[in-house]
Design an enzyme around this catalytic site. Structure first.
Site, PDB file in Angstrom:
ATOM      1  N   ASP A   1      31.331 -24.547  70.929  1.00  0.00           N
ATOM      2  CA  ASP A   1      30.998 -23.402  69.624  1.00  0.00           C
ATOM      3  C   ASP A   1      32.207 -22.674  68.971  1.00  0.00           C
ATOM      4  OD1 ASP A   1      30.044 -21.395  68.888  1.00  0.00           O
ATOM      5  OD2 ASP A   1      29.193 -19.638  70.449  1.00  0.00           O
TER       6      ASP A   1
ATOM      7  N   ASN B   1      32.109 -27.755  59.736  1.00  0.00           N
ATOM      8  CA  ASN B   1      30.543 -28.126  58.141  1.00  0.00           C
ATOM      9  C   ASN B   1      30.144 -27.705  59.677  1.00  0.00           C
ATOM     10  OD1 ASN B   1      28.158 -29.406  57.926  1.00  0.00           O
ATOM     11  ND2 ASN B   1      28.228 -30.011  59.605  1.00  0.00           N
TER      12      ASN B   1
ATOM     13  N   SER C   1      31.589 -25.472  52.645  1.00  0.00           N
ATOM     14  CA  SER C   1      31.237 -24.239  52.152  1.00  0.00           C
ATOM     15  C   SER C   1      29.812 -24.283  51.217  1.00  0.00           C
ATOM     16  CB  SER C   1      32.257 -23.248  51.019  1.00  0.00           C
ATOM     17  OG  SER C   1      31.993 -22.290  50.414  1.00  0.00           O
TER      18      SER C   1
ATOM     19  N   TYR D   1      24.564 -14.847  53.098  1.00  0.00           N
ATOM     20  CA  TYR D   1      24.972 -16.003  53.140  1.00  0.00           C
ATOM     21  C   TYR D   1      26.195 -16.167  52.227  1.00  0.00           C
ATOM     22  CZ  TYR D   1      24.244 -21.421  52.940  1.00  0.00           C
ATOM     23  OH  TYR D   1      24.722 -22.454  53.224  1.00  0.00           O
TER      24      TYR D   1
ATOM     25  N   LYS E   1      30.136 -17.403  52.679  1.00  0.00           N
ATOM     26  CA  LYS E   1      30.483 -19.057  52.360  1.00  0.00           C
ATOM     27  C   LYS E   1      31.349 -18.186  51.236  1.00  0.00           C
ATOM     28  CE  LYS E   1      28.274 -22.205  54.727  1.00  0.00           C
ATOM     29  NZ  LYS E   1      28.999 -23.169  55.018  1.00  0.00           N
TER      30      LYS E   1
ATOM     31  N   THR F   1      18.452 -31.538  53.449  1.00  0.00           N
ATOM     32  CA  THR F   1      18.342 -31.358  54.577  1.00  0.00           C
ATOM     33  C   THR F   1      17.358 -30.495  55.059  1.00  0.00           C
ATOM     34  OG1 THR F   1      19.647 -29.600  54.108  1.00  0.00           O
ATOM     35  CG2 THR F   1      20.661 -31.458  55.209  1.00  0.00           C
TER      36      THR F   1
END
Length: 256
Positions: free
Chosen positions: A66, A93, A146, A161, A165, A196
């Site tokens: 983690d 990542n 990022s 978010y 980032k 994805t």
């Protein structure tokens, strides 16, 4: 296929799926020993099986960790070095998306999760990785994942978010100038929508996403995971020996 990473060890966080899995496979294809890490042993084992099936000459191992826990990350880096003798490349990542909606409705739980994984996870990972890399001959290279959302582009409804980032982009640049004299090169890749599940809106199919991207991206499509992986490998390789503190945006021109 070249073998730019033959004899080197590459650690990839969040390697159980998506971009992380593609990046792990790309390093393996170019000869690297690959350490695939994440929180799910089952998906990591799938990644390692794919790496072994594809070949490439290097070894691979799955280690659960983690990234928001410093003890996990320290143990991960230590085991990687013990198994393979060095840590030459690290790709941070691991990341999450939480809290779609306006700032006034962003929950404290979602905010803290975004910061814990996306920002603190990158910080703790870099600290452990740098400690290992600066003690070995040849140093090492770190690539943080990022996003084009953050330092490069803002859209409504995803402030948490975006903030996380943007912090990764800034942290990458700061770490790069702090540690280049230690022999550790640090850069970032900031993808836009890629092929994805994270780029799918709720209830959206891949076909529906393809139609949407024709209007939303100058390129007219999402990036493939292999395109993003290729950028990561470039920044990690000797081809980018003088690239320090860059933030390479791969988003089909969306933030241009």
């Amino acid at each position: 296929m070249t073998a730019r990473f033959s004899g080197k060890t590459a650690l990839v966080t969040g390697a159980g799926s998506g971009l992380g899995r593609a990046i792990a496979l790309a390093f393996a294809a170019e000869g690297a020993n690959v350490v695939a890490t994440g929180r799910s042993a089952a998906t990591l084992d799938e990644t390692v099986a794919l790496v072994q099936r594809a070949g490439g000459g290097g070894a691979s191992v799955a280690i659960t960790a983690d990234v928001s826990r410093s003890e996990d990350v320290r143990a991960l880096v230590r085991e990687s070095v013990e198994r393979f003798g060095s840590l030459d490349v690290a790709v941070n990542n691991a990341g999450v998306f939480r809290g779609g909606g306006p700032v006034a409705e962003l929950s404290e739980e979602d905010w803290r999760t975004l910061l814990d994984i996306n920002v603190t996870g990158v910080l703790l990972s870099m600290q452990a990785e740098i400690d290992a890399m600066r003690t070995q001959e040849g140093g090492g290279a770190i690539v943080n994942i990022s996003s084009n959302l953050g330092a490069h582009r803002r859209i409504p409804g995803v402030a948490g978010y975006i903030a996380s980032k943007a912090a990764v982009s800034a942290l990458t640049r700061a770490a790069a100038v702090d540690h280049i004299q230690d022999g550790v090169r640090i850069n970032a890749v900031s993808p836009g929508p890629a092929a994805t599940t994270m780029s799918l809106r709720r209830g959206e199919s891949e076909a529906e996403r393809a139609v949407r991207m024709k209007d939303e991206s100058p390129l007219g499509r999402v990036s493939t995971v292999d395109e993003v992986a290729a950028a990561v490998l470039y920044l990690a390789s000797a081809d980018a020996a003088s690239v320090v503190g860059s933030d390479l945006v791969i988003d089909g021109g969306t933030s241009a």
